[in-house]
Design a protein around this motif. Structure first.
Motif, short mmCIF file in Angstrom:
data_model
loop_
_atom_site.label_atom_id
_atom_site.label_comp_id
_atom_site.label_asym_id
_atom_site.label_seq_id
_atom_site.Cartn_x
_atom_site.Cartn_y
_atom_site.Cartn_z
N ARG A 1 14.48 7.04 -21.08
CA ARG A 1 14.39 7.59 -22.64
C ARG A 1 15.66 7.03 -23.23
O ARG A 1 15.39 6.41 -24.40
CB ARG A 1 14.22 8.87 -22.68
N ARG A 2 16.72 7.60 -22.72
CA ARG A 2 17.94 7.04 -23.43
C ARG A 2 18.28 5.64 -23.36
O ARG A 2 17.82 4.84 -22.50
CB ARG A 2 19.15 7.88 -23.04
N PRO A 3 19.00 5.12 -24.59
CA PRO A 3 19.43 3.65 -24.41
C PRO A 3 20.17 3.24 -23.46
O PRO A 3 21.12 3.92 -22.96
CB PRO A 3 19.99 3.32 -25.86
N GLN A 4 20.03 2.02 -22.91
CA GLN A 4 20.82 1.63 -21.85
C GLN A 4 20.89 0.01 -22.19
O GLN A 4 20.21 -0.59 -22.80
CB GLN A 4 20.29 1.62 -20.43
N THR A 5 21.94 -0.70 -21.50
CA THR A 5 22.35 -1.90 -21.69
C THR A 5 22.71 -2.64 -20.30
O THR A 5 23.34 -1.63 -19.67
CB THR A 5 23.36 -2.52 -22.68
N GLY A 6 22.46 -3.75 -20.12
CA GLY A 6 22.87 -4.37 -18.95
C GLY A 6 22.91 -5.70 -18.88
O GLY A 6 22.50 -6.48 -20.09
N ALA A 7 23.52 -6.49 -18.02
CA ALA A 7 23.50 -7.89 -18.27
C ALA A 7 23.31 -8.72 -16.65
O ALA A 7 23.35 -7.88 -15.57
CB ALA A 7 24.86 -8.43 -18.62
N MET A 8 22.87 -9.78 -16.46
CA MET A 8 22.23 -10.40 -15.26
C MET A 8 22.21 -11.93 -15.53
O MET A 8 22.16 -12.35 -16.55
CB MET A 8 20.91 -9.76 -14.70
N GLU A 9 22.43 -12.76 -14.33
CA GLU A 9 22.14 -14.12 -14.31
C GLU A 9 20.77 -14.40 -14.13
O GLU A 9 20.09 -13.82 -13.13
CB GLU A 9 23.07 -14.86 -13.11
N ILE A 10 20.31 -15.11 -14.96
CA ILE A 10 18.70 -15.41 -15.11
C ILE A 10 18.55 -16.49 -13.92
O ILE A 10 17.49 -16.71 -13.14
CB ILE A 10 18.11 -15.68 -16.32
N ALA A 11 19.17 -17.52 -14.40
CA ALA A 11 19.10 -18.84 -13.63
C ALA A 11 20.54 -19.68 -13.69
O ALA A 11 21.41 -19.05 -14.51
CB ALA A 11 17.95 -19.80 -14.26
N GLU A 12 20.45 -20.55 -13.26
CA GLU A 12 21.92 -21.42 -13.32
C GLU A 12 22.14 -21.85 -14.72
O GLU A 12 21.41 -22.34 -15.55
CB GLU A 12 21.84 -22.72 -12.62
N GLN A 13 23.13 -21.20 -15.29
CA GLN A 13 23.87 -21.29 -16.61
C GLN A 13 23.03 -20.40 -17.68
O GLN A 13 23.11 -21.01 -18.89
CB GLN A 13 23.71 -22.76 -16.85
N ILE A 14 22.12 -19.71 -17.24
CA ILE A 14 21.34 -18.94 -18.15
C ILE A 14 21.59 -17.26 -17.86
O ILE A 14 21.31 -16.95 -16.66
CB ILE A 14 19.80 -19.38 -18.13
N TYR A 15 22.13 -16.78 -18.78
CA TYR A 15 22.18 -15.37 -18.66
C TYR A 15 21.45 -14.49 -19.72
O TYR A 15 20.84 -15.03 -20.67
CB TYR A 15 23.88 -14.94 -18.92
N GLY A 16 21.33 -13.29 -19.32
CA GLY A 16 20.59 -12.42 -19.96
C GLY A 16 21.31 -11.24 -20.04
O GLY A 16 21.87 -10.29 -19.38
N GLY B 1 7.88 8.85 -23.95
CA GLY B 1 8.67 8.32 -22.89
C GLY B 1 8.38 6.94 -22.21
O GLY B 1 8.55 6.83 -21.32
N ARG B 2 7.67 6.21 -22.90
CA ARG B 2 7.35 4.81 -22.69
C ARG B 2 8.55 4.03 -23.05
O ARG B 2 8.98 3.80 -23.98
CB ARG B 2 6.12 4.56 -23.48
N GLU B 3 8.80 3.31 -21.97
CA GLU B 3 10.07 2.50 -21.97
C GLU B 3 9.73 1.00 -22.64
O GLU B 3 8.83 0.42 -22.00
CB GLU B 3 10.92 2.54 -20.68
N SER B 4 10.85 0.50 -23.60
CA SER B 4 10.50 -0.79 -23.65
C SER B 4 11.99 -1.54 -23.39
O SER B 4 12.83 -0.93 -23.20
CB SER B 4 10.42 -0.79 -25.41
N LEU B 5 11.71 -2.76 -23.17
CA LEU B 5 12.88 -3.57 -22.87
C LEU B 5 13.11 -5.04 -23.53
O LEU B 5 12.08 -5.53 -24.05
CB LEU B 5 12.72 -3.84 -21.36
N VAL B 6 14.22 -5.36 -24.09
CA VAL B 6 14.16 -6.59 -24.46
C VAL B 6 15.55 -7.46 -23.79
O VAL B 6 16.57 -6.94 -23.45
CB VAL B 6 14.83 -6.51 -25.98
#
Length: 344
Positions: free
Chosen positions: A91-106, A116-121
């Motif tokens: 429910r509460r806002p969260q942020t994170g980061a990850m490597e999607i592919a080589e030289q591409i990050y998310g 209570g339905r969660e959305s993600l961008v």
């Protein structure tokens, strides 16, 4: 490795163990499509019994597909796990980061609605080849020339305009000790010392800048100036003899000055530290690529800031229009793109 996802039965929330092979395959297919289309964002939007997946491509939100609700929850939790986000919090806002592919990050951002339905961008950050990244190479060289001075360089532009990519690219030209403070870190750069904001651990922008000064870096990259405390810390770092590169949200180059003053920056301090403001947009070309176009303000005379403060308009500069006309004349962009970006 299995992972946990949330499922509901009779209004009771259970943690259900699910194999990730099918989900990973579906996610890989989705990410592949998004990358091939050079999407800047992937949206997981909850509806009553399903999830809608949309892509932001060249500033336009386009529907990709509809998936079952449980599949959407599985995908979101898979991504949150990989991005070091809390699976139990939806429910509460969260942020994170990850490597999607080589030289591409998310860069991930999640939040739950009142049901209570969660959305993600997912913001996709591409480490593109630097060759041909800009419509006008001399605009980039203007930035590099200003890197030789101590002080403050500010980038502005809407979300997805490539500000972080540009900051990293220009900082690499220096071959000096660079320290980055971001929320979250978007691009993994081994040659830089990268710190990530964690407000729960009292690691705010301001606190990290204060601590980082003791390490005496040659250059600071500050992800975003978003409040008075950060604005003050950034200017103090510039006043102390460091080169600081940062971003601030504004509608145009003149708006950056107003924004900094609204955030509590003192006019005299800005007058002493500001070297350059770059407002940038990522424009689609007729070849199907995207390139950066700048609108730039240089503070090479003492009265420049005073003039802009008292006479600056809410519009783009004439140089922006001239550059845009040149892009159209050279058939780098379409007439439609010219009209769309004429006002920035």
């Amino acid at each position: 490795m299995p992972y946990l996802f949330l499922a509901q039965k009779n209004k009771i929330t259970y943690l259900v163990l699910g194999g990730d092979e099918v989900v990973t395959k579906s996610l890989n297919e989705l990410l592949k499509i998004a990358i091939e289309k050079e999407a800047s964002d992937i949206f997981f939007m909850p509806k009553e019994n399903c999830y809608l997946i949309k892509l932001n491509i060249a500033g336009e939100l386009k529907f990709l597909k509809k998936i079952e609700k449980i599949s959407g929850v599985q995908m979101i939790n898979n991504l949150k796990y990989r991005a070091n986000m809390m699976l139990s919090e939806h429910r509460r806002p969260q942020t994170g980061a990850m490597e999607i592919a080589e030289q591409i990050y998310g860069r991930l951002s999640s939040v739950g609605d009142f049901l209570g339905r969660e959305s993600l961008v997912i913001r996709l950050i591409y480490q593109k080849k630097t060759e041909g990244m800009f419509f006008f190479q001399e605009q980039f060289e203007n930035v590099v020339n200003n890197l030789q001075k101590k002080g403050l360089i500010l980038f502005s532009g809407p979300v997805g305009s490539g500000k972080t990519t540009t900051m990293y690219h220009v900082a690499r030209q220096l071959k000096k000790q660079v320290m980055c403070i971001e929320d979250p870190v978007e691009i993994n750069e081994p040659s830089f010392l990268q710190l990530q904001v964690n407000e729960k651990a009292q690691m705010t922008y301001a606190e990290l800048i204060k601590s980082a000064l003791r390490h005496r870096p040659d250059v600071f990259i500050i992800g975003e100036i978003r409040d008075k405390e950060t604005a003050t810390s950034v200017i103090n770092a510039a006043l102390s003899g460091h080169l600081v590169i940062s971003t601030v949200h504004a509608a145009n180059v003149n708006g950056v000055i107003r924004r900094m003053l609204a955030l509590g920056a003192h006019f005299e301090d800005l007058n002493q530290t500001l070297n350059l403001i770059c407002y940038q947009r990522l424009l689609p070309t007729v070849q199907g690529e995207s390139k950066v176009l700048f609108d730039q303000l240089f503070f090479d005379t003492p009265d420049t800031l005073d003039f802009i403060k008292n006479n600056g308009s809410n519009k783009m500069t004439m140089n922006w229009r001239m550059r845009l006309e040149k892009c159209l004349e050279n058939q780098w962009i379409t007439q439609q793109t010219f009209v769309k970006y004429l006002e920035g």
